[in-house]
Design a protein around this motif. Structure first.
Motif, PDB file in Angstrom:
ATOM      1  N   LEU A 237      -1.873 -12.135  10.982  1.00  0.00           N
ATOM      2  CA  LEU A 237      -1.470 -10.758  10.698  1.00  0.00           C
ATOM      3  C   LEU A 237      -1.864  -9.838  11.846  1.00  0.00           C
ATOM      4  O   LEU A 237      -2.841 -10.078  12.558  1.00  0.00           O
ATOM      5  CB  LEU A 237      -2.128 -10.266   9.399  1.00  0.00           C
ATOM      6  CG  LEU A 237      -1.765 -11.032   8.120  1.00  0.00           C
ATOM      7  CD1 LEU A 237      -2.473 -10.417   6.928  1.00  0.00           C
ATOM      8  CD2 LEU A 237      -0.252 -11.026   7.901  1.00  0.00           C
ATOM      9  N   ARG A 238      -1.107  -8.784  11.991  1.00  0.00           N
ATOM     10  CA  ARG A 238      -1.389  -7.840  13.056  1.00  0.00           C
ATOM     11  C   ARG A 238      -2.746  -7.160  12.830  1.00  0.00           C
ATOM     12  O   ARG A 238      -3.106  -6.842  11.700  1.00  0.00           O
ATOM     13  CB  ARG A 238      -0.297  -6.781  13.131  1.00  0.00           C
ATOM     14  CG  ARG A 238       1.072  -7.335  13.535  1.00  0.00           C
ATOM     15  CD  ARG A 238       2.094  -6.225  13.576  1.00  0.00           C
ATOM     16  NE  ARG A 238       3.406  -6.724  13.962  1.00  0.00           N
ATOM     17  CZ  ARG A 238       4.495  -5.972  14.063  1.00  0.00           C
ATOM     18  NH1 ARG A 238       4.409  -4.663  13.776  1.00  0.00           N
ATOM     19  NH2 ARG A 238       5.643  -6.506  14.433  1.00  0.00           N
ATOM     20  N   ARG A 240      -3.615  -4.179  13.318  1.00  0.00           N
ATOM     21  CA  ARG A 240      -3.469  -2.872  12.685  1.00  0.00           C
ATOM     22  C   ARG A 240      -3.361  -3.007  11.175  1.00  0.00           C
ATOM     23  O   ARG A 240      -3.941  -2.213  10.430  1.00  0.00           O
ATOM     24  CB  ARG A 240      -2.247  -2.163  13.254  1.00  0.00           C
ATOM     25  CG  ARG A 240      -2.032  -0.769  12.693  1.00  0.00           C
ATOM     26  CD  ARG A 240      -0.850  -0.098  13.372  1.00  0.00           C
ATOM     27  NE  ARG A 240      -0.645   1.249  12.855  1.00  0.00           N
ATOM     28  CZ  ARG A 240       0.320   2.053  13.272  1.00  0.00           C
ATOM     29  NH1 ARG A 240       1.162   1.646  14.228  1.00  0.00           N
ATOM     30  NH2 ARG A 240       0.456   3.256  12.757  1.00  0.00           N
ATOM     31  N   ARG A 241      -2.636  -4.026  10.704  1.00  0.00           N
ATOM     32  CA  ARG A 241      -2.486  -4.217   9.266  1.00  0.00           C
ATOM     33  C   ARG A 241      -3.802  -4.677   8.647  1.00  0.00           C
ATOM     34  O   ARG A 241      -4.156  -4.250   7.546  1.00  0.00           O
ATOM     35  CB  ARG A 241      -1.382  -5.241   8.981  1.00  0.00           C
ATOM     36  CG  ARG A 241      -1.120  -5.409   7.492  1.00  0.00           C
ATOM     37  CD  ARG A 241      -0.028  -6.407   7.222  1.00  0.00           C
ATOM     38  NE  ARG A 241       0.187  -6.559   5.785  1.00  0.00           N
ATOM     39  CZ  ARG A 241       0.995  -7.457   5.249  1.00  0.00           C
ATOM     40  NH1 ARG A 241       1.697  -8.286   6.034  1.00  0.00           N
ATOM     41  NH2 ARG A 241       1.122  -7.540   3.944  1.00  0.00           N
ATOM     42  N   THR A 244      -6.019  -1.515   8.344  1.00  0.00           N
ATOM     43  CA  THR A 244      -5.659  -0.521   7.317  1.00  0.00           C
ATOM     44  C   THR A 244      -5.592  -1.104   5.911  1.00  0.00           C
ATOM     45  O   THR A 244      -6.168  -0.541   4.967  1.00  0.00           O
ATOM     46  CB  THR A 244      -4.312   0.128   7.669  1.00  0.00           C
ATOM     47  OG1 THR A 244      -3.316  -0.906   7.819  1.00  0.00           O
ATOM     48  CG2 THR A 244      -4.413   0.910   8.968  1.00  0.00           C
ATOM     49  N   ALA A 245      -4.903  -2.234   5.756  1.00  0.00           N
ATOM     50  CA  ALA A 245      -4.617  -2.774   4.431  1.00  0.00           C
ATOM     51  C   ALA A 245      -5.752  -3.600   3.847  1.00  0.00           C
ATOM     52  O   ALA A 245      -5.868  -3.714   2.621  1.00  0.00           O
ATOM     53  CB  ALA A 245      -3.337  -3.613   4.470  1.00  0.00           C
ATOM     54  N   TYR A 246      -6.593  -4.172   4.689  1.00  0.00           N
ATOM     55  CA  TYR A 246      -7.632  -5.065   4.202  1.00  0.00           C
ATOM     56  C   TYR A 246      -9.038  -4.495   4.406  1.00  0.00           C
ATOM     57  O   TYR A 246      -9.809  -4.365   3.450  1.00  0.00           O
ATOM     58  CB  TYR A 246      -7.530  -6.433   4.903  1.00  0.00           C
ATOM     59  CG  TYR A 246      -6.308  -7.223   4.510  1.00  0.00           C
ATOM     60  CD1 TYR A 246      -6.367  -8.172   3.495  1.00  0.00           C
ATOM     61  CD2 TYR A 246      -5.092  -7.021   5.139  1.00  0.00           C
ATOM     62  CE1 TYR A 246      -5.241  -8.904   3.119  1.00  0.00           C
ATOM     63  CE2 TYR A 246      -3.961  -7.736   4.780  1.00  0.00           C
ATOM     64  CZ  TYR A 246      -4.040  -8.674   3.772  1.00  0.00           C
ATOM     65  OH  TYR A 246      -2.931  -9.390   3.388  1.00  0.00           O
TER      66      TYR A 246
END
Length: 331
Positions: A237-238, A240-241, A244-246
């Motif tokens: 995964l990127r 950035r993701r 933010t998401a994790y």
């Protein structure tokens, strides 16, 4: 359901205890509100008569008439009718009106400053935790050092630099009293309020952003060591993701809980800060009440602060019980 019943019962008892303490504590301090007011009238040349004494006690809500139990029952009855008595420092203004005038100033200033400090602290803390081991970690000691300085010293320093030396910002007040006789809903008045409130707000932000930053940075470091972060990285995964998401999303949960509680204390304001800037908020009103031994005003302010904090804690308990079943089992 048992969890919610227990929490509601607990907070109802706590509210009763807070109201009772709010009644008892001012009466343990030396002085009497009626005697203070009668002394002021005597100094102004008014003849003190028995009828005047009875009138003063009546105007003060019967604060000094009857036994302590009678005063307590009378006090509870007036609270539930929204009558918090009459202020002797601003006689004959009702306490409710004085609090209603001061409360928007404190909520507007301290509330907005608290939100700004939270956003900055959590955002910078998440970034510092993500970039741990780099120069970004220098933000932690810098902001912690500022937070360790008493905020009234920061206020005085900002006043000296920006108001006395540079003369960019006003020294005291909440708005330009020469341009506006009374508060009004206009862009000119709002601009004046922002102009006068910039330094007090900056003081609050500088004094509190370090705590949010440090807490979020430490939670980010802990979260980044979790297995699901390693799994996300292994999936490709990127970054950035993942950030933010994790990472930031999970690390920010304790900060959000703390933020909800800190919003409750917005009502109490920053008493010393308001005193330094002569800002017309709850803090200044409380200082004036203490100096004048204004029992009714002190009780009204303490009651509003206490009930606000209890309400915020109650809502957080209900919210956690809703999102986390473990809280309902352990509550």
């Amino acid at each position: 359901m048992k969890y919610y019943v227990r929490r509601i019962t607990f907070y109802l008892i706590t509210v009763w205890a807070a109201i009772t303490l709010n009644f008892v504590l001012p009466r343990l301090t030396p002085g009497d509100p009626a005697e203070i007011m009668l002394a002021k009238l005597a100094r102004s040349g008014v003849q003190i008569t028995d009828q005047l004494v009875r009138s003063v006690n009546l105007l003060l809500g019967g604060a000094t008439e009857g036994s302590l139990w009678d005063q307590y029952v009378n006090y509870l009855g007036k609270i539930f009718t929204g009558d918090l008595g009459v202020s002797i420092t601003s006689y004959p203004a009702p306490v409710v009106d004085l609090i209603a005038k001061a409360l928007p100033w404190t909520i507007g200033l301290v509330g907005i400053a608290t939100i700004i400090a939270f956003i900055l602290g959590v955002g910078l803390g998440a970034w510092a935790g993500w970039k741990r081991g780099t120069w970004a970690d220098n933000l932690v000691p810098a902001t912690t050092l500022i937070q360790s300085i008493p905020y009234f010293w920061i206020a005085l320093l900002l006043l000296y630099i920006f108001s006395v030396k540079l003369q960019w910002l006003p020294i005291f007040g909440g708005y330009d009293v020469y341009s506006f006789a009374n508060p009004e809903l206009s862009w000119a008045f709002i601009s004046s309020v922002v102009y006068y409130g910039f330094l007090p707000a900056l003081t609050i932000v500088l004094s509190s952003v370090g705590g949010w930053l440090l807490g979020m940075r430490n939670m980010m470091v802990t979260t980044l060591a979790e297995d699901y972060i390693t799994t996300a990285e292994a999936k490709g995964l990127r970054p950035r993701r993942i950030f933010t998401a994790y990472a930031a999303r999970n690390a920010g949960l304790p900060s959000i809980a703390g933020f909800a509680i800190s919003l409750a204390f917005v009502v109490s304001g920053s008493i010393v800060m308001e005193q330094v800037f002569s800002y017309p908020g709850i803090g200044m009103l409380l200082i004036r009440a203490v100096q004048g031994k204004d029992y009714a005003l002190m009780q009204g302010i303490f009651l509003v602060i206490t009930l606000t904090v209890l309400a915020a804690n109650f809502l957080m308990d209900i919210f956690y019980g809703f999102i986390d079943p473990r809280a309902r089992q352990n509550g």
